[in-house]
Design a protein around this motif. Sequence first.
Motif, mmCIF file in Angstrom:
data_model
loop_
_atom_site.group_PDB
_atom_site.id
_atom_site.type_symbol
_atom_site.label_atom_id
_atom_site.label_comp_id
_atom_site.label_asym_id
_atom_site.label_seq_id
_atom_site.Cartn_x
_atom_site.Cartn_y
_atom_site.Cartn_z
ATOM 1 N N LEU A 38 -3.715 -10.938 -5.678
ATOM 2 C CA LEU A 38 -2.970 -10.208 -5.016
ATOM 3 C C LEU A 38 -3.298 -9.057 -3.935
ATOM 4 N N ALA A 39 -4.124 -8.598 -4.752
ATOM 5 C CA ALA A 39 -5.411 -7.201 -3.878
ATOM 6 C C ALA A 39 -6.471 -8.521 -2.780
ATOM 7 N N THR A 96 -8.573 1.478 -0.827
ATOM 8 C CA THR A 96 -8.206 1.879 -2.335
ATOM 9 C C THR A 96 -6.607 0.478 -3.215
ATOM 10 N N ILE A 97 -6.472 -0.132 -3.441
ATOM 11 C CA ILE A 97 -5.695 -0.887 -3.900
ATOM 12 C C ILE A 97 -5.002 -0.578 -5.235
ATOM 13 N N TYR A 98 -3.868 -0.387 -5.545
ATOM 14 C CA TYR A 98 -3.315 0.118 -6.622
ATOM 15 C C TYR A 98 -2.301 -1.270 -7.438
ATOM 16 N N SER A 99 -2.177 -1.063 -9.058
ATOM 17 C CA SER A 99 -1.386 -1.599 -8.946
ATOM 18 C C SER A 99 0.483 -1.107 -9.139
ATOM 19 N N ASN A 100 1.399 -1.647 -8.967
ATOM 20 C CA ASN A 100 2.175 -0.712 -9.192
ATOM 21 C C ASN A 100 3.088 -1.588 -9.713
ATOM 22 N N ASP A 101 2.769 -2.693 -10.663
ATOM 23 C CA ASP A 101 3.505 -2.749 -11.807
ATOM 24 C C ASP A 101 3.941 -1.478 -12.920
ATOM 25 N N ILE A 102 5.319 -2.118 -13.417
ATOM 26 C CA ILE A 102 5.235 -0.894 -14.238
ATOM 27 C C ILE A 102 5.014 -1.182 -15.704
ATOM 28 N N ASN A 103 3.728 -1.896 -16.119
ATOM 29 C CA ASN A 103 2.992 -1.972 -17.087
ATOM 30 C C ASN A 103 1.435 -1.725 -16.831
ATOM 31 N N CYS A 104 1.638 -1.685 -15.107
ATOM 32 C CA CYS A 104 0.019 -0.827 -15.044
ATOM 33 C C CYS A 104 0.023 -0.336 -13.986
ATOM 34 N N LEU A 110 -8.218 -3.214 -7.094
ATOM 35 C CA LEU A 110 -10.176 -2.837 -5.960
ATOM 36 C C LEU A 110 -9.942 -2.255 -4.768
ATOM 37 N N ASN A 111 -11.174 -2.444 -4.105
ATOM 38 C CA ASN A 111 -11.508 -0.769 -2.322
ATOM 39 C C ASN A 111 -11.555 -1.971 -1.319
#
Length: 214
Positions: A38-39, A96-104, A110-111
């Motif tokens: 996705l990122a 910087t791309i971050y996870s928005n998933d509650i488990n992660c 990645l950048n």
Amino acid sequence: MKNRYVKYFMLFVFCLLVFPLVSKAECSYERKAELGRLAGNVQLSYSYVIKDRYPVFTVDISNLTNDIYAVDEFGNVFGGARTSGQYAYETSVTYTIYSNDINCKDEKILNKHIALPRFNMYSLYDECKEYKDAPFCQLWGNIIDSDNAFYRAIDAYNAALNKKKNKNVSNESKIIKFLNKVFTNKIVIAAILLGLVILVIFVTRRNKNEKKNS
């Protein structure tokens, strides 16, 4: 008996605090790989407008889903309804791309990097009204790092123009001289030919007259 129930209740509360009923699920390798895909689909593009003679860039971030969000190097967060940011003087921006998933949650994925064209401030100088075609007067791609270098570039540009002009004048003079020489030679040749024709006509007529008289 009553004290025993109180102790049990306190132990139960203590266990709830130490061991919550709902524990955080593990961020699996498969989920991380999916978030990575996705990122990787996130795309960056830019546009610009000129405000007060200076460009202001708008960077659009597309393909942000609910599972990921982006943060630029200045701490601005993008996701949901906010998918673009404005920058005035930067020549590049890193996200910087971050996870928005509650488990992660908030795990870095990645950048992403986008390069912006470098604005040439010297294109605003009055001198560039005269030298619009000169490289150092173009809107983008500034190669000049000081006023002294800018004016040296103008001097060098003028010298190159004068050299080219003098070369053209010299070439034109050579061409004119050549044409004059050819034209002059043709006149001489034509005069000689004309003289020969006149001489032939004169001799022919004289011979005819002599035959008539004899």
